[in-house]
Design a protein around this motif. Structure first.
Motif, PDB file in Angstrom:
ATOM      1  N   GLU A  58       0.825  -1.198   0.000  1.00 46.09           N
ATOM      2  CA  GLU A  58       0.000   0.000   0.000  1.00 46.09           C
ATOM      3  C   GLU A  58       0.863   1.254   0.000  1.00 46.09           C
ATOM      4  O   GLU A  58       1.304   1.708  -1.018  1.00 46.09           O
ATOM      5  CB  GLU A  58      -0.948  -0.025   1.203  1.00 46.09           C
ATOM      6  CG  GLU A  58      -1.990  -1.117   1.103  1.00 46.09           C
ATOM      7  CD  GLU A  58      -3.008  -0.872  -0.007  1.00 46.09           C
ATOM      8  OE1 GLU A  58      -3.041   0.229  -0.557  1.00 46.09           O
ATOM      9  OE2 GLU A  58      -3.780  -1.798  -0.300  1.00 46.09           O
ATOM     10  N   PHE A  59       1.105   1.760   1.178  1.00 46.88           N
ATOM     11  CA  PHE A  59       1.832   3.023   1.216  1.00 46.88           C
ATOM     12  C   PHE A  59       2.567   3.168   2.534  1.00 46.88           C
ATOM     13  O   PHE A  59       2.035   2.849   3.589  1.00 46.88           O
ATOM     14  CB  PHE A  59       0.853   4.199   1.075  1.00 46.88           C
ATOM     15  CG  PHE A  59       1.522   5.539   1.190  1.00 46.88           C
ATOM     16  CD1 PHE A  59       2.249   6.048   0.119  1.00 46.88           C
ATOM     17  CD2 PHE A  59       1.469   6.267   2.362  1.00 46.88           C
ATOM     18  CE1 PHE A  59       2.884   7.262   0.232  1.00 46.88           C
ATOM     19  CE2 PHE A  59       2.112   7.499   2.469  1.00 46.88           C
ATOM     20  CZ  PHE A  59       2.823   7.997   1.398  1.00 46.88           C
ATOM     21  N   PRO A 103       5.299   6.143   4.502  1.00 51.20           N
ATOM     22  CA  PRO A 103       5.900   7.464   4.334  1.00 51.20           C
ATOM     23  C   PRO A 103       7.371   7.359   3.940  1.00 51.20           C
ATOM     24  O   PRO A 103       8.008   6.340   4.194  1.00 51.20           O
ATOM     25  CB  PRO A 103       5.764   8.102   5.736  1.00 51.20           C
ATOM     26  CG  PRO A 103       4.882   7.214   6.532  1.00 51.20           C
ATOM     27  CD  PRO A 103       4.938   5.860   5.901  1.00 51.20           C
ATOM     28  N   PHE A 105       9.564   9.076   5.295  1.00 51.26           N
ATOM     29  CA  PHE A 105      10.371   9.456   6.454  1.00 51.26           C
ATOM     30  C   PHE A 105       9.819   8.744   7.684  1.00 51.26           C
ATOM     31  O   PHE A 105       8.714   8.203   7.661  1.00 51.26           O
ATOM     32  CB  PHE A 105      10.306  10.976   6.669  1.00 51.26           C
ATOM     33  CG  PHE A 105       8.912  11.482   6.927  1.00 51.26           C
ATOM     34  CD1 PHE A 105       8.024  11.658   5.875  1.00 51.26           C
ATOM     35  CD2 PHE A 105       8.481  11.758   8.209  1.00 51.26           C
ATOM     36  CE1 PHE A 105       6.730  12.103   6.108  1.00 51.26           C
ATOM     37  CE2 PHE A 105       7.201  12.206   8.444  1.00 51.26           C
ATOM     38  CZ  PHE A 105       6.317  12.374   7.396  1.00 51.26           C
ATOM     39  N   LEU A 121       8.193   8.873  11.236  1.00 49.89           N
ATOM     40  CA  LEU A 121       7.447   9.788  12.092  1.00 49.89           C
ATOM     41  C   LEU A 121       8.128   9.918  13.440  1.00 49.89           C
ATOM     42  O   LEU A 121       8.203  11.011  14.015  1.00 49.89           O
ATOM     43  CB  LEU A 121       6.018   9.265  12.295  1.00 49.89           C
ATOM     44  CG  LEU A 121       4.887   9.882  11.478  1.00 49.89           C
ATOM     45  CD1 LEU A 121       4.818  11.386  11.686  1.00 49.89           C
ATOM     46  CD2 LEU A 121       5.000   9.577  10.016  1.00 49.89           C
ATOM     47  N   ASP A 157       4.818   3.448  12.309  1.00 51.09           N
ATOM     48  CA  ASP A 157       4.634   4.522  11.339  1.00 51.09           C
ATOM     49  C   ASP A 157       3.511   4.254  10.346  1.00 51.09           C
ATOM     50  O   ASP A 157       2.898   5.158   9.816  1.00 51.09           O
ATOM     51  CB  ASP A 157       5.918   4.710  10.525  1.00 51.09           C
ATOM     52  CG  ASP A 157       6.937   5.497  11.332  1.00 51.09           C
ATOM     53  OD1 ASP A 157       6.589   5.887  12.454  1.00 51.09           O
ATOM     54  OD2 ASP A 157       8.034   5.704  10.828  1.00 51.09           O
ATOM     55  N   ILE A 158       3.305   2.988  10.061  1.00 55.27           N
ATOM     56  CA  ILE A 158       2.525   2.682   8.871  1.00 55.27           C
ATOM     57  C   ILE A 158       1.049   2.496   9.176  1.00 55.27           C
ATOM     58  O   ILE A 158       0.683   1.774  10.096  1.00 55.27           O
ATOM     59  CB  ILE A 158       3.060   1.402   8.200  1.00 55.27           C
ATOM     60  CG1 ILE A 158       4.556   1.575   7.927  1.00 55.27           C
ATOM     61  CG2 ILE A 158       2.307   1.104   6.924  1.00 55.27           C
ATOM     62  CD1 ILE A 158       5.264   0.281   7.700  1.00 55.27           C
ATOM     63  N   ALA A 159       0.235   3.169   8.425  1.00 60.42           N
ATOM     64  CA  ALA A 159      -1.205   2.958   8.528  1.00 60.42           C
ATOM     65  C   ALA A 159      -1.687   2.377   7.208  1.00 60.42           C
ATOM     66  O   ALA A 159      -1.642   3.040   6.185  1.00 60.42           O
ATOM     67  CB  ALA A 159      -1.906   4.277   8.809  1.00 60.42           C
TER      68      ALA A 159
END
Lengths: 632, 180
Positions: free
Chosen positions: A596-597, A599, A601, A603, A626-628
């Motif tokens: 999916e996705f 960031p 960087f 967080l 970090d990942i949602a």
């Protein structure tokens, strides 16, 4: 350097006078100033502004900021540019640059504290067959080795003028590996023009010969020149010669259109900007066959009734300046240029206009802007230069190799020429072979040669991919090596970059993306922003933060670049991305961290500064995940 | 009539202007309530998304840890996530601080400023910790749609929501994204 003793005004005044304060000569003036002072300081800018433009002070800094070889800041007594295209990187240019920097105690892109030297990276300098290569104060040093780097470092430390460095450093080889029609049949200077004039003689009226020169017949019909121009054009049509710059537009159509458009004068421009990384054929042509190129330009001038031709040549080839000036001078002495060429009523001269490091100037309209002394921003596509070109007049812009071909057509005839090559791509083509092979260099083949044959001839082994026609061209995997190099299959400017199986095509793509980002002229938003976004996404992949959504984003941005960019630079900047996605998908897949996705960087790291400032260590001061992932 | 569409909204590093604009649809909000029910939103003061929402509207970018947690909750509990307004899309006005270090910003506000007593940078755990820069939402989570404007006009929000709910392409016509 003795010149530093002169005051700025003493340097710039004679240059401005030499060009008769012509605003069109602004770029040429700035290049000459930069060459002497290694910068164009503010006071010099003010002087030039005043002399050339009166009150307007914007043109000069605008032009300086556009061309990468011009700078307002002093770059040092020695200015070193490392070519940084992918081929140079593969051959270790980065290590050599680091070596030179450490020997000299200088950082890339920064002038040393004592002001003596600076080292920079630049795009391809047309030496991919003898890479790694550098420019030192504008002079080319190819085939760089650690030993040569040491010699250079010593020479700079000893403050030896570049003119006194060992000559062996500056030897540029031709590396002509295969010859065909063009290379094999070097035509005698003047023979193509004679052939044109003979057609005039063969017409009903004789050409005015020397004794008849004064007074000249005002009605050119009486001389048969019109008829001869028509005949030459017919030969060009018969030859079906297509433009060698990559697009393959038929030269005869261009010539005829320019001839038929209304204008107070007409111009013949020769595009030797050759900025496409991995391309160096124009360099070899101008080094060895300059006469043939000038001859072709003269034939074009004869055909379209132009009086002036301009060779636009990239600043990276400045080392050829004396040679080219000498060839032109000799041609004037032989009466092959100037007034009443070979005693005919036809007059034509050629001048040279230098570029200063801007890929986009290879775009014909950007080139025309540059010749007019402006920033090289591409014009709107319509009207075309054949209607509204240099100084707003009908102008033919062709590639160096096209003019060489035209000279052959004039001598040997169009039908003879058309016997070579394929149905839709007549004649031969020069291919610039570089990268992973035993014999990089120039190969002349009739159009229609297969990629596999080229690879075999140059001694390429374990080839993974070839990049045809430079970064803006096509990235082809092994399964497509049987395709043919011709306009009907794989069109190209002639660049063949070879990558063997040890190379990571991701690095190749990354290099190309950065190239386009750097060379975007900034005029239109899709290109200026789009090329940067593409680099950002690749940076993300490089860090191992790539996601499937980023691949979608590459497609979206590519589509936008292709559709909305102002000129060909932006339109083609996405080409290697689309090829890589379709044909080299594993280079992305193996770097995919998430379907999916995620960031680009961390967080948690983004909170570090605030943690330090507040001294907080409570649970709320950290982010653990970090990942949602989106809900399904 | 089929089940109502569940809509959640939140304001991160924004000014609530986008929510004001949402309320600016005036009496059409009654029509809207025929189509949707509001899940977590500042409008009804529900603090967390109940179950799953169909659409999440995000106002504002990410400037602190709490913003991230809210955004993460929205991403995980909304089928469609929308960046609404300038700040969510680009970081907007709050991201002007990105030109300075966080240290400079905080010291200017809490140490060097005029008339400050007992100067120190607030460090209470109740206060969400600031990120080094302000980030647009799509750099933090996947965003499905971008609803531009500062704020998007009431008409733009109305058009977007009604088209989306009707299952059509919610692209805004030129007159709704032309600002001069």
């Amino acid at each position: 350097m003795s010149s530093t003793k002169l005051s700025h005004l003493e340097v710039v005044r004679p240059i401005v006078e030499k060009y008769a304060k012509d605003p069109n000569a602004l770029l040429q003036i700035l290049i000459e100033v930069q060459e002497i002072l290694h910068c164009v300081p503010k006071d010099v800018q003010d002087y030039i502004s005043k002399e050339l433009f009166g009150k307007s002070r914007v043109r000069v800094p605008a032009v300086i900021s556009f061309y990468s070889f011009l700078s307002e800041q002093y770059l040092g007594e020695y200015v070193v540019h490392f070519a940084d295209n992918i081929i140079e990187q593969m051959l270790g240019n980065r290590e050599l640059a680091a070596r030179l920097c450490s020997k000299l105690g200088v950082k890339i892109g920064k002038v040393r504290n004592d002001g003596r030297v600076s080292v920079h990276f630049t795009s391809c300098i047309g030496m991919s067959d003898q890479a790694p290569a550098i420019l030192v104060n504008g002079r080319t040093i190819p085939k760089l080795t650690p030993e040569k780097v040491d010699v250079i470092a010593q020479s700079i430390t000893a403050q030896m003028p570049v003119e006194r460095w060992p000559e062996s450093l500056f030897v540029v080889e031709d590396n002509i590996r295969r010859s065909d029609v063009l290379f094999r049949r070097k035509i005698e200077p003047g023979s193509a023009i004679k052939a044109c004039l003979d057609r005039a003689k063969a017409a009903h009226a004789p050409v005015a010969l020397d004794e008849q020169l004064s007074p000249l017949p005002s009605d050119s019909d009486k001389t048969g020149l019109d008829h001869a121009a028509q005949e030459t054009l017919a030969e060009m049509y018969r030859s079906d010669l297509r433009g060698r710059g990559g697009a393959g537009f038929k030269a005869a159509i261009k010539w005829e259109t320019a001839r038929d458009k209304k204008g107070s004068s007409r111009y013949v421009l020769c595009n030797a900007d050759e900025g496409e990384p991995g391309t160096f054929k124009d360099r070899v042509l101008l080094q060895n066959y300059a006469d043939m190129v000038f001859e072709g330009m003269t034939v074009c001038g004869f055909t379209i009734k132009a009086k002036l031709g301009i060779l636009y040549i990239r600043g990276e080839y400045r080392y050829m300046k004396e040679h080219l000036d000498a060839v032109l001078q000799k041609r004037r002495e032989q009466n092959l240029l100037g007034e009443h060429i070979l005693g005919s009523p036809f007059s034509f001269d050629i001048k040279i206009h230098w570029g200063a490091g801007a890929y986009v100037c290879g775009m014909e309209t950007a080139m025309i802007e540059s010749i007019e002394g402006k920033r090289g921003s591409p014009r709107k596509r319509w009207p075309l230069p054949v209607e509204w070109g240099y100084k707003g007049q009908p102008t033919v812009v062709n590639n160096v190799e096209t003019y060489a071909g035209a000279a052959i057509v004039a001598v040997r005839g169009g039908s003879w020429f058309a016997q070579h090559g394929t149905m839709q791509s007549t004649g031969t083509k020069l291919f610039c072979v570089s990268g992973d092979c035993e014999r990089p260099g120039i190969y002349e083949y009739p159009f229609g040669v297969s990629i596999r044959e080229v690879l075999r001839d140059c001694g390429a082994r374990n080839t993974q991919a070839v990049q045809i026609s430079g970064p803006s061209g096509m990235m082809l995997p092994e399964s497509e090596f049987d395709r043919l190099l011709a306009f009907e299959d794989v069109p190209s400017v002639g660049t063949v970059m070879i990558f063997d199986k040890s190379r990571d095509m991701f690095d190749v793509l990354h290099n190309f993306a950065k190239f386009f980002q750097h060379e975007s002229c900034g005029l239109c938003t899709p290109c200026r922003v789009g090329t940067t976004l593409l680099v950002n996404i690749l940076d993300k992949f490089k860090k191992g933060q790539g996601s499937a959504l980023d691949l979608e984003e590459i497609k979206n941005i590519s589509q936008l670049l292709k559709t909305f960019s102002h000129c060909g630079l932006g339109q083609t900047a996405q080409a290697p991305f689309m090829d890589a996605l379709q044909k080299f998908r594993p280079i992305f897949d193996k770097r995919l961290k998430s379907k999916e996705f995620i960031p680009a960087f961390s967080l948690n790291a983004a909170l570090e500064e605030a943690r330090q400032l507040t001294g907080r260590t409570d649970p709320g001061a950290f982010i653990h995940e970090d990942i949602a992932e989106p809900a399904h | 009539m089929s089940k109502k569409v569940s809509v959640a909204t939140c304001s991160l590093a924004g000014c609530f202007g986008c929510h004001m604009s949402l309320l600016d649809i005036d009496e059409r909000i009654l029509d809207l309530l025929q189509l949707v029910e509001f899940n977590r939103s500042p409008i009804n003061d529900i603090k967390h998304i109940e179950g799953m929402a169909d659409v999440g509207l995000i106002e504002g970018g990410v400037c602190n840890a709490e913003n991230f947690h809210v955004l993460k909750e929205f991403r995980e509990h909304c089928k469609i996530l929308v960046s609404m307004g300038e700040c969510a899309i680009t970081g907007g006005i709050p991201s002007m601080r990105n030109h300075f270090t966080l240290k400079d910003c905080l010291e200017e506000g809490y140490i060097r400023g005029v008339g400050i007593e007992n100067a120190h940078i607030p460090n209470d755990p109740e206060i969400p910790l600031l990120t080094d820069k302000v980030y647009p939402c799509h750099e933090v989570v996947k965003i499905d749609y971008f609803l531009p404007g500062c704020p998007p006009s009431a008409d733009a929000i109305w058009h977007f929501l009604t088209e989306l709910i009707a299952g059509r392409d919610p692209s805004l016509p030129t007159e709704l994204i032309k600002y001069d």
